[in-house]
Design a protein around this motif. Sequence first.
Motif, mmCIF file in Angstrom:
data_model
loop_
_atom_site.group_PDB
_atom_site.id
_atom_site.type_symbol
_atom_site.label_atom_id
_atom_site.label_comp_id
_atom_site.label_asym_id
_atom_site.label_seq_id
_atom_site.Cartn_x
_atom_site.Cartn_y
_atom_site.Cartn_z
ATOM 1 N N TRP A 58 -3.163 7.683 12.061
ATOM 2 C CA TRP A 58 -2.808 9.050 11.663
ATOM 3 C C TRP A 58 -4.007 9.986 11.833
ATOM 4 C CZ3 TRP A 58 -1.165 10.675 6.024
ATOM 5 C CH2 TRP A 58 -0.455 11.866 6.079
ATOM 6 N N LEU A 95 0.688 5.748 0.651
ATOM 7 C CA LEU A 95 1.249 6.260 1.899
ATOM 8 C C LEU A 95 2.365 5.362 2.397
ATOM 9 C CD1 LEU A 95 1.150 8.334 4.173
ATOM 10 C CD2 LEU A 95 -0.593 6.923 5.289
ATOM 11 N N ALA A 96 2.177 4.051 2.291
ATOM 12 C CA ALA A 96 3.214 3.115 2.745
ATOM 13 C C ALA A 96 4.493 3.284 1.935
ATOM 14 C CB ALA A 96 2.698 1.684 2.635
ATOM 15 N N GLY A 97 4.351 3.539 0.638
ATOM 16 C CA GLY A 97 5.516 3.728 -0.214
ATOM 17 C C GLY A 97 6.116 5.111 -0.104
ATOM 18 N N GLY A 98 5.343 6.075 0.348
ATOM 19 C CA GLY A 98 5.844 7.431 0.534
ATOM 20 C C GLY A 98 6.044 8.210 -0.740
ATOM 21 N N ARG A 111 -2.565 2.203 9.592
ATOM 22 C CA ARG A 111 -1.715 3.396 9.647
ATOM 23 C C ARG A 111 -2.531 4.659 9.404
ATOM 24 N NH1 ARG A 111 3.622 4.838 5.901
ATOM 25 N NH2 ARG A 111 4.046 6.854 6.880
ATOM 26 N N ASP A 150 -6.333 1.846 6.183
ATOM 27 C CA ASP A 150 -5.683 0.734 6.877
ATOM 28 C C ASP A 150 -5.333 1.216 8.286
ATOM 29 O OD1 ASP A 150 -3.572 2.461 6.474
ATOM 30 O OD2 ASP A 150 -2.285 1.011 5.442
ATOM 31 N N ALA A 175 -3.697 3.715 0.880
ATOM 32 C CA ALA A 175 -2.876 3.043 1.881
ATOM 33 C C ALA A 175 -1.522 2.638 1.300
ATOM 34 C CB ALA A 175 -3.617 1.822 2.428
ATOM 35 N N ARG A 176 -1.527 2.104 0.078
ATOM 36 C CA ARG A 176 -0.265 1.693 -0.549
ATOM 37 C C ARG A 176 0.611 2.893 -0.894
ATOM 38 N NH1 ARG A 176 -0.953 -3.414 -4.710
ATOM 39 N NH2 ARG A 176 -1.518 -4.973 -3.139
#
Length: 298
Positions: free
Chosen positions: A146, A189-192, A142, A140, A186-187
């Motif tokens: 990166w 990474l977004a959630g960490g 982000r 995505d 992607a999800r």
Amino acid sequence: MITAEAMAAPLLGCAARDLEAAGRVTYRLEQTFRYEYAEPVHELRQRLVVVLPQRHGDVHRRHWAFEVRGAPHRRRVRTGAAAGTGATVVHVHAERVERSIEFRVAALLERLAPDRPPVLAAAALRDPRLLRATALTAADDRLREWAGQLHRPGEPARETAERACAAVHGALVYENGATTTRTTAARALAGGRGVCQDFAHVLLALCHLLRVPARYVSGHLLGQGGTHAWVEVVVPEGDGAVALGFDACNGRRAGAGHVVVATGRDYLDVAPTSGSYVGAPTGRLTSTRSLGVVAVTA
């Protein structure tokens, strides 16, 4: 010499770091998957990626056994290209399972020094399966941003992989239950947060964006209770290539504590167990795993 007694020998209390300089290490793996049903089920078809390869780098499989308990069945074993992935795949078909079925695998392995990585043909550096994203590793905005920050023109691939591995390790926190086997890079990474397969998927996504060929690894880590996942990055060496393991979950290179079962494009390629059956959706899965060292030679 590998003997039947090795399957019954007591495990030694060895940490992975104690094995790196050993001349020869013998491991024993025992693993089970048990499915239980509230009522009989029919036409069960199970795909199991649990049998370790005959050789991966300097790790050699010396003995293995696979057993199915609980129901009459037929099985088919496919390896290499015939399996469609870097794995040995066992397909089991049971026409009827009354209440439960259990799959058991046992193996003895030897790691020989010096610990050389798997050697591949130079064509692996251009293999589209190692360079293209899958649905689970698609980028995505982000991830693309990166990757742009991590990119250093002219940098050797192994150094890029080292930095990407460290970056992923610092970006995610290990947490069971935060993701599922269908969670994308992607999800995650977004959630960490995530588990080992999420760390691997995020690292794969970065490698694809950085044009570094890489593959997902399903395997085991000494001292850990379940299966593990990491990434092998393919880098040039001499006239060919080698596959170097990077464990982003633990923020380090894969070493003597890592045992490879299979390689693929992502988790779905090499999920340890998957399948289908006809019947009420009330199945329950339990599993056990034991990986330990039975002999070490200096």
